[in-house]
Design a protein around this motif. Structure first.
Motif, PDB file in Angstrom:
ATOM      1  N   GLU A 145       0.860  -1.180   0.000  1.00  0.00           N
ATOM      2  CA  GLU A 145       0.000   0.000   0.000  1.00  0.00           C
ATOM      3  C   GLU A 145       0.895   1.228   0.000  1.00  0.00           C
ATOM      4  O   GLU A 145       1.815   1.351   0.816  1.00  0.00           O
ATOM      5  N   LEU A 146       0.636   2.151  -0.933  1.00  0.00           N
ATOM      6  CA  LEU A 146       1.386   3.394  -1.050  1.00  0.00           C
ATOM      7  C   LEU A 146       0.402   4.551  -0.961  1.00  0.00           C
ATOM      8  O   LEU A 146      -0.474   4.690  -1.819  1.00  0.00           O
ATOM      9  N   ALA A 147       0.542   5.367   0.063  1.00  0.00           N
ATOM     10  CA  ALA A 147      -0.379   6.479   0.285  1.00  0.00           C
ATOM     11  C   ALA A 147       0.381   7.786   0.350  1.00  0.00           C
ATOM     12  O   ALA A 147       1.505   7.847   0.856  1.00  0.00           O
ATOM     13  N   GLY A 148      -0.224   8.852  -0.159  1.00  0.00           N
ATOM     14  CA  GLY A 148       0.369  10.169  -0.040  1.00  0.00           C
ATOM     15  C   GLY A 148       1.648  10.342  -0.834  1.00  0.00           C
ATOM     16  O   GLY A 148       2.579  11.007  -0.400  1.00  0.00           O
ATOM     17  N   MET A 149       1.694   9.750  -2.033  1.00  0.00           N
ATOM     18  CA  MET A 149       2.858   9.920  -2.895  1.00  0.00           C
ATOM     19  C   MET A 149       2.379  10.167  -4.318  1.00  0.00           C
ATOM     20  O   MET A 149       1.213   9.952  -4.647  1.00  0.00           O
ATOM     21  N   GLY A 150       3.291  10.621  -5.163  1.00  0.00           N
ATOM     22  CA  GLY A 150       2.934  10.854  -6.552  1.00  0.00           C
ATOM     23  C   GLY A 150       4.161  11.136  -7.378  1.00  0.00           C
ATOM     24  O   GLY A 150       5.297  11.004  -6.915  1.00  0.00           O
ATOM     25  N   ARG A 151       3.937  11.549  -8.620  1.00  0.00           N
ATOM     26  CA  ARG A 151       5.043  11.879  -9.516  1.00  0.00           C
ATOM     27  C   ARG A 151       5.105  13.369  -9.803  1.00  0.00           C
ATOM     28  O   ARG A 151       6.169  13.918 -10.039  1.00  0.00           O
ATOM     29  N   ALA A 219       8.649   0.126 -11.913  1.00  0.00           N
ATOM     30  CA  ALA A 219       8.450  -0.899 -12.946  1.00  0.00           C
ATOM     31  C   ALA A 219       8.968  -2.262 -12.522  1.00  0.00           C
ATOM     32  O   ALA A 219       8.675  -3.264 -13.188  1.00  0.00           O
ATOM     33  N   ARG A 220       9.719  -2.336 -11.427  1.00  0.00           N
ATOM     34  CA  ARG A 220      10.242  -3.607 -10.938  1.00  0.00           C
ATOM     35  C   ARG A 220       9.297  -4.286  -9.949  1.00  0.00           C
ATOM     36  O   ARG A 220       9.513  -5.441  -9.593  1.00  0.00           O
ATOM     37  N   VAL A 221       8.288  -3.594  -9.496  1.00  0.00           N
ATOM     38  CA  VAL A 221       7.403  -4.131  -8.458  1.00  0.00           C
ATOM     39  C   VAL A 221       6.393  -5.082  -9.097  1.00  0.00           C
ATOM     40  O   VAL A 221       5.535  -4.667  -9.869  1.00  0.00           O
ATOM     41  N   ALA A 222       6.493  -6.350  -8.761  1.00  0.00           N
ATOM     42  CA  ALA A 222       5.640  -7.361  -9.382  1.00  0.00           C
ATOM     43  C   ALA A 222       4.447  -7.756  -8.518  1.00  0.00           C
ATOM     44  O   ALA A 222       3.476  -8.321  -9.019  1.00  0.00           O
ATOM     45  N   VAL A 223       4.494  -7.459  -7.223  1.00  0.00           N
ATOM     46  CA  VAL A 223       3.431  -7.876  -6.306  1.00  0.00           C
ATOM     47  C   VAL A 223       2.226  -6.931  -6.429  1.00  0.00           C
ATOM     48  O   VAL A 223       2.327  -5.847  -7.017  1.00  0.00           O
ATOM     49  N   PRO A 224       1.066  -7.313  -5.878  1.00  0.00           N
ATOM     50  CA  PRO A 224      -0.106  -6.424  -5.914  1.00  0.00           C
ATOM     51  C   PRO A 224       0.174  -5.077  -5.249  1.00  0.00           C
ATOM     52  O   PRO A 224       0.849  -5.017  -4.217  1.00  0.00           O
ATOM     53  N   VAL A 225      -0.350  -4.019  -5.846  1.00  0.00           N
ATOM     54  CA  VAL A 225      -0.127  -2.659  -5.358  1.00  0.00           C
ATOM     55  C   VAL A 225      -1.461  -1.958  -5.171  1.00  0.00           C
ATOM     56  O   VAL A 225      -2.329  -1.985  -6.058  1.00  0.00           O
ATOM     57  N   HIS A 226      -1.619  -1.320  -4.020  1.00  0.00           N
ATOM     58  CA  HIS A 226      -2.792  -0.481  -3.732  1.00  0.00           C
ATOM     59  C   HIS A 226      -2.293   0.950  -3.570  1.00  0.00           C
ATOM     60  O   HIS A 226      -1.347   1.204  -2.820  1.00  0.00           O
ATOM     61  N   LEU A 227      -2.905   1.890  -4.291  1.00  0.00           N
ATOM     62  CA  LEU A 227      -2.499   3.291  -4.264  1.00  0.00           C
ATOM     63  C   LEU A 227      -3.606   4.145  -3.671  1.00  0.00           C
ATOM     64  O   LEU A 227      -4.769   4.013  -4.067  1.00  0.00           O
ATOM     65  N   THR A 228      -3.262   5.022  -2.729  1.00  0.00           N
ATOM     66  CA  THR A 228      -4.247   5.907  -2.112  1.00  0.00           C
ATOM     67  C   THR A 228      -3.779   7.353  -2.197  1.00  0.00           C
ATOM     68  O   THR A 228      -2.643   7.669  -1.824  1.00  0.00           O
ATOM     69  N   LEU A 229      -4.648   8.216  -2.692  1.00  0.00           N
ATOM     70  CA  LEU A 229      -4.456   9.656  -2.616  1.00  0.00           C
ATOM     71  C   LEU A 229      -5.680  10.251  -1.944  1.00  0.00           C
ATOM     72  O   LEU A 229      -6.814   9.837  -2.209  1.00  0.00           O
ATOM     73  N   GLU A 231      -8.628  12.929  -0.807  1.00  0.00           N
ATOM     74  CA  GLU A 231      -9.495  13.888  -1.481  1.00  0.00           C
ATOM     75  C   GLU A 231      -8.917  15.299  -1.400  1.00  0.00           C
ATOM     76  O   GLU A 231      -8.991  16.071  -2.359  1.00  0.00           O
ATOM     77  N   HIS A 232      -8.310  15.628  -0.259  1.00  0.00           N
ATOM     78  CA  HIS A 232      -7.772  16.971  -0.042  1.00  0.00           C
ATOM     79  C   HIS A 232      -6.242  16.994  -0.095  1.00  0.00           C
ATOM     80  O   HIS A 232      -5.616  17.889   0.494  1.00  0.00           O
ATOM     81  N   GLU A 233      -5.647  16.044  -0.800  1.00  0.00           N
ATOM     82  CA  GLU A 233      -4.196  16.016  -0.976  1.00  0.00           C
ATOM     83  C   GLU A 233      -3.707  17.331  -1.584  1.00  0.00           C
ATOM     84  O   GLU A 233      -4.247  17.809  -2.580  1.00  0.00           O
ATOM     85  N   GLN A 234      -2.652  17.922  -0.966  1.00  0.00           N
ATOM     86  CA  GLN A 234      -2.107  19.179  -1.476  1.00  0.00           C
ATOM     87  C   GLN A 234      -0.607  19.120  -1.730  1.00  0.00           C
ATOM     88  O   GLN A 234      -0.007  20.122  -2.099  1.00  0.00           O
ATOM     89  N   VAL A 235       0.011  17.964  -1.532  1.00  0.00           N
ATOM     90  CA  VAL A 235       1.427  17.804  -1.841  1.00  0.00           C
ATOM     91  C   VAL A 235       1.598  17.267  -3.255  1.00  0.00           C
ATOM     92  O   VAL A 235       2.434  17.740  -4.026  1.00  0.00           O
ATOM     93  N   TRP A 236       0.779  16.263  -3.619  1.00  0.00           N
ATOM     94  CA  TRP A 236       0.848  15.634  -4.939  1.00  0.00           C
ATOM     95  C   TRP A 236      -0.445  15.886  -5.712  1.00  0.00           C
ATOM     96  O   TRP A 236      -1.514  16.028  -5.112  1.00  0.00           O
ATOM     97  N   ARG A 237      -0.325  15.907  -7.031  1.00  0.00           N
ATOM     98  CA  ARG A 237      -1.528  16.017  -7.857  1.00  0.00           C
ATOM     99  C   ARG A 237      -2.432  14.827  -7.553  1.00  0.00           C
ATOM    100  O   ARG A 237      -1.989  13.672  -7.574  1.00  0.00           O
ATOM    101  N   ASN A 238      -3.687  15.095  -7.263  1.00  0.00           N
ATOM    102  CA  ASN A 238      -4.598  14.032  -6.851  1.00  0.00           C
ATOM    103  C   ASN A 238      -5.750  13.913  -7.840  1.00  0.00           C
ATOM    104  O   ASN A 238      -5.649  14.374  -8.976  1.00  0.00           O
ATOM    105  N   GLY A 239      -6.841  13.279  -7.402  1.00  0.00           N
ATOM    106  CA  GLY A 239      -7.974  13.062  -8.294  1.00  0.00           C
ATOM    107  C   GLY A 239      -7.684  11.947  -9.283  1.00  0.00           C
ATOM    108  O   GLY A 239      -6.631  11.309  -9.258  1.00  0.00           O
ATOM    109  N   PRO A 240      -8.617  11.677 -10.198  1.00  0.00           N
ATOM    110  CA  PRO A 240      -8.452  10.592 -11.168  1.00  0.00           C
ATOM    111  C   PRO A 240      -7.173  10.706 -11.992  1.00  0.00           C
ATOM    112  O   PRO A 240      -6.514   9.697 -12.258  1.00  0.00           O
ATOM    113  N   GLU A 241      -6.813  11.934 -12.399  1.00  0.00           N
ATOM    114  CA  GLU A 241      -5.606  12.097 -13.212  1.00  0.00           C
ATOM    115  C   GLU A 241      -4.349  11.764 -12.424  1.00  0.00           C
ATOM    116  O   GLU A 241      -3.442  11.099 -12.938  1.00  0.00           O
TER     117      GLU A 241
END
Length: 304
Positions: A145-151, A219-229, A231-241
């Motif tokens: 599980e990866l929460a509160g991160m982005g590109r 791209a090396r991570v082969a196991v299941p991944v859950h991503l959470t951003l 609703e009011h995230e202000q550090v990383w671009r959030n929403g569907p995009e």
């Protein structure tokens, strides 16, 4: 060798393990017969207390997950907790990754792991989680599980993150707003993180190195991944995009789930909706456990 300090409420204990001469501290909450072990990695400028905020048991990942049948080990990441002051031993990314794997094994030595280990990371802790999951040793993980991160940074935080690079103590007001606003999504005594705050090790000021490596490592991570951003995230671009952009990097994952946590700010595990968030991701962990446990019987059916 490990030691236990019983200063916290019953059910959650602080432990310190020796990892090649460096003390590795953690909080642990144990289930009697765990379905699996969740290893939680906190973000920057805090400690493992992020996952068990003082005075707010309802927000605690450790307590909620233990009641659901999972043992939770919330590690103080390299350079935090008892390993603060040992940065000279933890200068390289490979060294910090090795330290985390060794700390995990030291704390879980002699303890039941159930179906295996699931990594649960927040914000800056996601860097370590992705490095661990993309490492050959990470192939044995149940998932991540990866929460509160982005590109891509949120437009409101671009200037604040530049200040962060010049200020590892994170005292700049604009950065504090990006990390903790809006105030109404946190309990009043949680907002700002005063009860769980910590100085950051010097290596975390060099975030541009991580951003350059992120795509390759994801791209090396082969196991299941859950991503959470949030609703009011202000550090990383959030929403569907924002979620779609982040998900596009995990090209090798066997399963990928995107989730926007309603009513939460960047610090999802201490927002008012933390319980809803934790239960949502715990359902994903349970699915990962059931997926692993189904494999032998499915193989037997095919062979038959």
């Amino acid at each position: 060798m490990t030691s236990t300090e019983p200063e916290r409420a019953t059910g959650v204990h602080r432990r310190v393990a020796d990892v090649h001469g460096v003390p590795a501290s953690a909080l642990i909450a144990e289930a009697a017969r765990p379905q699996a072990v969740i290893v939680a990695l906190h973000g920057g400028a805090t400690t493992s207390a992020y996952f068990d905020h003082p005075g707010h048991p309802r927000l605690s990942l450790l307590r909620t997950a233990a009641l659901a049948g999972f043992t939770v080990l919330a590690l103080d990441r390299p350079g935090y907790g008892s390993s603060a002051g040992h940065e000279d031993r933890l200068r390289t990314t490979a060294g910090r990754t090795d330290f985390a794997f060794a700390a995990l094994d030291a704390h879980l030595d002699g303890r039941e792991r159930g179906a295996g280990v699931f990594l649960w990371a927040h914000s800056a802790g996601c860097e370590l989680a992705v490095r661990m999951a993309g490492d050959p040793r990470g192939a044995a993980l149940l998932g991540v599980e990866l929460a509160g991160m982005g590109r891509v940074h949120h437009p409101r935080s671009v200037a604040a993150m530049e200040e962060w690079r010049r200020d590892p103590e994170r005292t700049r007001p604009s950065l504090r707003r990006a990390l903790w606003d809006p105030p109404h999504v946190y309990p009043p005594d949680v907002y700002g993180g005063r009860a769980i705050g910590s100085s950051s090790p010097s290596y975390e000021t060099r975030r541009e190195v991580w951003q350059a490596e992120f795509t390759r490592l994801a791209a090396r991570v082969a196991v299941p991944v859950h991503l959470t951003l949030a609703e009011h995230e202000q550090v990383w671009r959030n929403g569907p995009e924002g979620l779609a952009d982040l998900a596009s990097m995990f090209t090798a994952s066997s399963r990928l789930v995107r989730h926007e946590q309603a009513g939460a700010g960047h610090n999802t595990s201490v927002s008012r909706t933390a319980l809803a968030y934790h239960l949502h991701v715990l359902a994903f962990v349970e699915e990962c456990v059931l997926g692993v446990r189904a494999l032998p019987s499915e193989a037997g059916h095919r062979d038959g």
